[in-house]
Write a protein that holds these residues in place. Structure first.
Motif, PDB file in Angstrom:
ATOM      1  N   THR A 217      44.124   3.680  28.163  1.00  0.00           N
ATOM      2  CA  THR A 217      44.043   5.001  27.555  1.00  0.00           C
ATOM      3  C   THR A 217      45.133   5.093  26.498  1.00  0.00           C
ATOM      4  O   THR A 217      46.276   4.714  26.740  1.00  0.00           O
ATOM      5  CB  THR A 217      44.257   6.114  28.600  1.00  0.00           C
TER       6      THR A 217
ATOM      7  N   PHE B  76      33.035   9.306  20.316  1.00  0.00           N
ATOM      8  CA  PHE B  76      33.589   9.569  21.633  1.00  0.00           C
ATOM      9  C   PHE B  76      32.894  10.791  22.227  1.00  0.00           C
ATOM     10  O   PHE B  76      32.322  11.612  21.512  1.00  0.00           O
ATOM     11  CB  PHE B  76      35.102   9.828  21.547  1.00  0.00           C
TER      12      PHE B  76
ATOM     13  N   TRP C 152      40.322  14.613  27.349  1.00  0.00           N
ATOM     14  CA  TRP C 152      40.116  13.198  27.640  1.00  0.00           C
ATOM     15  C   TRP C 152      38.790  12.803  27.032  1.00  0.00           C
ATOM     16  O   TRP C 152      37.760  13.432  27.288  1.00  0.00           O
ATOM     17  CB  TRP C 152      40.123  12.983  29.144  1.00  0.00           C
TER      18      TRP C 152
ATOM     19  N   SER D 200      36.056   9.512  25.935  1.00  0.00           N
ATOM     20  CA  SER D 200      35.673   8.165  26.309  1.00  0.00           C
ATOM     21  C   SER D 200      34.428   7.758  25.537  1.00  0.00           C
ATOM     22  O   SER D 200      33.806   8.577  24.865  1.00  0.00           O
ATOM     23  CB  SER D 200      35.394   8.111  27.821  1.00  0.00           C
TER      24      SER D 200
ATOM     25  N   ASP E 258      40.010   4.557  26.333  1.00  0.00           N
ATOM     26  CA  ASP E 258      39.845   6.005  26.299  1.00  0.00           C
ATOM     27  C   ASP E 258      40.944   6.603  25.423  1.00  0.00           C
ATOM     28  O   ASP E 258      41.988   5.980  25.202  1.00  0.00           O
ATOM     29  CB  ASP E 258      39.950   6.592  27.699  1.00  0.00           C
TER      30      ASP E 258
END
Length: 128
Positions: free
Chosen positions: A7, A28, A39, A41, A48
């Motif tokens: 991350t 994303f 957050w 991903s 991430d």
């Protein structure tokens, strides 16, 4: 040690604008969104991204400009797509002396995103 994920964390002044940049231009998706962080991903193997809202009550410290680099395929096509979307491209698509094609974008909070593609000597990112 067996690292099974990564991350990248960025502290930003405007959480919403960085979230829009990464979801609109770089594909994303939001995993979790709160007032203090988002957050993000992707379904491929990229790391991430965690966008953390800077505490606006604290003075801004002098820090290096954050940069994240993603290796991609078909950078020429991505360049055209990003240009058509009006993405904030910095400079032009260029070849580095060490054999990669490079394109830079800057998100609204100053995060530099480098998209790279390794090309055989003498080649072009469009395969010609």
């Amino acid at each position: 040690m067996n690292i099974i994920g990564s991350t990248i964390v960025f502290t930003v002044d405007d959480l919403a604008s960085s979230r829009r940049f990464f979801t609109t231009h770089l594909g994303f998706r939001e995993v979790l969104d709160s007032p203090d962080f988002t957050w993000l991903s992707r379904d491929d193997a990229v790391a991430d991204v965690l966008l953390h809202q800077r505490d606006l009550e604290r003075p801004r410290e002098r820090i290096a400009q954050p940069v994240v680099a993603f290796a991609v395929t078909d950078l020429a096509r991505e360049h055209e797509r990003l240009r058509a979307e009006g993405a904030p491209i910095v400079g032009r698509l260029r070849r580095t002396p060490w054999g990669e094609w490079l394109l830079r974008l800057t998100d609204p909070n100053g995060i530099v995103v480098e998209l790279t593609e390794w090309i055989a000597p003498g080649g072009h990112p469009d395969g010609s």
